[in-house]
Design a protein around this motif. Structure first.
Motif, PDB file in Angstrom:
ATOM      1  N   LEU A  35       0.826  -1.211   0.000  1.00  0.00           N
ATOM      2  CA  LEU A  35       0.000   0.000   0.000  1.00  0.00           C
ATOM      3  C   LEU A  35       0.859   1.260   0.000  1.00  0.00           C
ATOM      4  O   LEU A  35       0.556   2.232  -0.701  1.00  0.00           O
ATOM      5  CB  LEU A  35      -0.923  -0.011   1.223  1.00  0.00           C
ATOM      6  CG  LEU A  35      -2.088  -1.018   1.169  1.00  0.00           C
ATOM      7  CD1 LEU A  35      -2.856  -1.014   2.492  1.00  0.00           C
ATOM      8  CD2 LEU A  35      -3.032  -0.694   0.016  1.00  0.00           C
ATOM      9  N   VAL A  36       1.937   1.241   0.811  1.00  0.00           N
ATOM     10  CA  VAL A  36       2.833   2.400   0.843  1.00  0.00           C
ATOM     11  C   VAL A  36       3.482   2.621  -0.514  1.00  0.00           C
ATOM     12  O   VAL A  36       3.581   3.750  -1.016  1.00  0.00           O
ATOM     13  CB  VAL A  36       3.906   2.218   1.939  1.00  0.00           C
ATOM     14  CG1 VAL A  36       4.959   3.304   1.846  1.00  0.00           C
ATOM     15  CG2 VAL A  36       3.266   2.228   3.319  1.00  0.00           C
ATOM     16  N   ALA A  37       3.926   1.517  -1.144  1.00  0.00           N
ATOM     17  CA  ALA A  37       4.561   1.629  -2.456  1.00  0.00           C
ATOM     18  C   ALA A  37       3.578   2.155  -3.501  1.00  0.00           C
ATOM     19  O   ALA A  37       3.922   3.002  -4.332  1.00  0.00           O
ATOM     20  CB  ALA A  37       5.114   0.268  -2.881  1.00  0.00           C
ATOM     21  N   VAL A  38       2.335   1.664  -3.459  1.00  0.00           N
ATOM     22  CA  VAL A  38       1.321   2.122  -4.413  1.00  0.00           C
ATOM     23  C   VAL A  38       1.016   3.603  -4.197  1.00  0.00           C
ATOM     24  O   VAL A  38       0.873   4.371  -5.159  1.00  0.00           O
ATOM     25  CB  VAL A  38       0.042   1.279  -4.269  1.00  0.00           C
ATOM     26  CG1 VAL A  38      -1.109   1.905  -5.037  1.00  0.00           C
ATOM     27  CG2 VAL A  38       0.293  -0.134  -4.775  1.00  0.00           C
ATOM     28  N   PHE A  39       0.914   4.021  -2.940  1.00  0.00           N
ATOM     29  CA  PHE A  39       0.629   5.425  -2.635  1.00  0.00           C
ATOM     30  C   PHE A  39       1.746   6.329  -3.145  1.00  0.00           C
ATOM     31  O   PHE A  39       1.485   7.372  -3.757  1.00  0.00           O
ATOM     32  CB  PHE A  39       0.457   5.598  -1.133  1.00  0.00           C
ATOM     33  CG  PHE A  39       0.180   7.006  -0.708  1.00  0.00           C
ATOM     34  CD1 PHE A  39      -1.084   7.563  -0.860  1.00  0.00           C
ATOM     35  CD2 PHE A  39       1.186   7.787  -0.168  1.00  0.00           C
ATOM     36  CE1 PHE A  39      -1.340   8.868  -0.483  1.00  0.00           C
ATOM     37  CE2 PHE A  39       0.951   9.095   0.218  1.00  0.00           C
ATOM     38  CZ  PHE A  39      -0.326   9.635   0.055  1.00  0.00           C
ATOM     39  N   ASN A  40       3.012   5.941  -2.901  1.00  0.00           N
ATOM     40  CA  ASN A  40       4.149   6.745  -3.383  1.00  0.00           C
ATOM     41  C   ASN A  40       4.176   6.804  -4.909  1.00  0.00           C
ATOM     42  O   ASN A  40       4.468   7.842  -5.500  1.00  0.00           O
ATOM     43  CB  ASN A  40       5.460   6.162  -2.860  1.00  0.00           C
ATOM     44  CG  ASN A  40       5.627   6.352  -1.360  1.00  0.00           C
ATOM     45  OD1 ASN A  40       5.020   7.258  -0.780  1.00  0.00           O
ATOM     46  ND2 ASN A  40       6.421   5.511  -0.726  1.00  0.00           N
TER      47      ASN A  40
END
Length: 207
Positions: A35-40
């Motif tokens: 999720l963090v990678a997708v958000f970034n």
């Protein structure tokens, strides 16, 4: 024998439960990282602008946060104002053209200086004496911690006559307020409270 079997079953159940907890924790960690990678990734994609060149080629331009550019734009605005307002040539139309462009970048405080110089015949002496005046801005320091922003400019004036060249120091202060951008005011600032705090001769050299 029966008690031992029950004990083995209980131990196996604990192990399965432990493995289940570890597995669920690992899945949660993987999902969180994803999720963090997708958000970034999504944030970076928002910074990209795709431009079609006549429908043929695709160019990529990175958009920048306007606030990151404001300090540089503010210094350029002040620098440009000084160059237009204080760089003069012995031509009435050229003087009026530059002064009018400078006054678009400022409020009435700069116009008051222009009126005062005009009443004292400063521009007429520039024209009649065939004098060129060049303003060289050495530095512009701005305080962006408080709004309106305050700016202090350190510059030099080179007054070029047929017989000599006089160098004058020029120190000014002003405030900067945000304004709408236009062709005449591309940086989107207005100079307020313009004040000359030093303007004196430094040296005179014969030509």
């Amino acid at each position: 024998m029966e008690f031992k079997s029950l004990k083995n079953i209980e131990t196996s159940f604990r192990q399965i439960r432990l493995f289940g907890i570890v597995f669920v924790s690992m899945c949660a960690a993987v999902v969180t990282v994803a999720l963090v990678a997708v958000f970034n990734f999504a944030e970076k994609q928002r910074e990209k602008i795709y431009v079609l060149d006549n429908g043929k080629s695709l160019m990529l331009a990175l958009s920048q946060d306007m606030s990151q550019n404001r300090p540089a734009e503010a210094r350029e605005h002040v620098r440009r104002f000084h160059e237009l307002f204080f760089s003069l040539s012995p031509d009435k139309s050229a003087i009026e053209h530059n002064i009018n462009r400078a006054l678009i970048l400022s409020d009435k405080s700069a116009y008051n200086y222009y009126s005062d110089y005009s009443e004292k015949g400063y521009y007429n002496r520039i024209i009649s004496g065939n004098i060129n005046q060049v303003c060289i801005v050495d530095s512009v320091s701005c305080d962006f911690d408080n709004y309106p922003y305050t700016a202090r400019t350190y510059a030099r004036q080179m007054i070029i006559r047929q017989s000599n060249v006089t160098e004058r120091s020029l120190v000014t202060v002003c405030r900067l307020t945000n304004s709408s951008r236009s062709d005449d005011n591309p940086n989107g600032f207005i100079i307020e409270g313009f004040n000359i705090i030093e303007n004196k001769d430094i040296s005179t050299v014969k030509r």
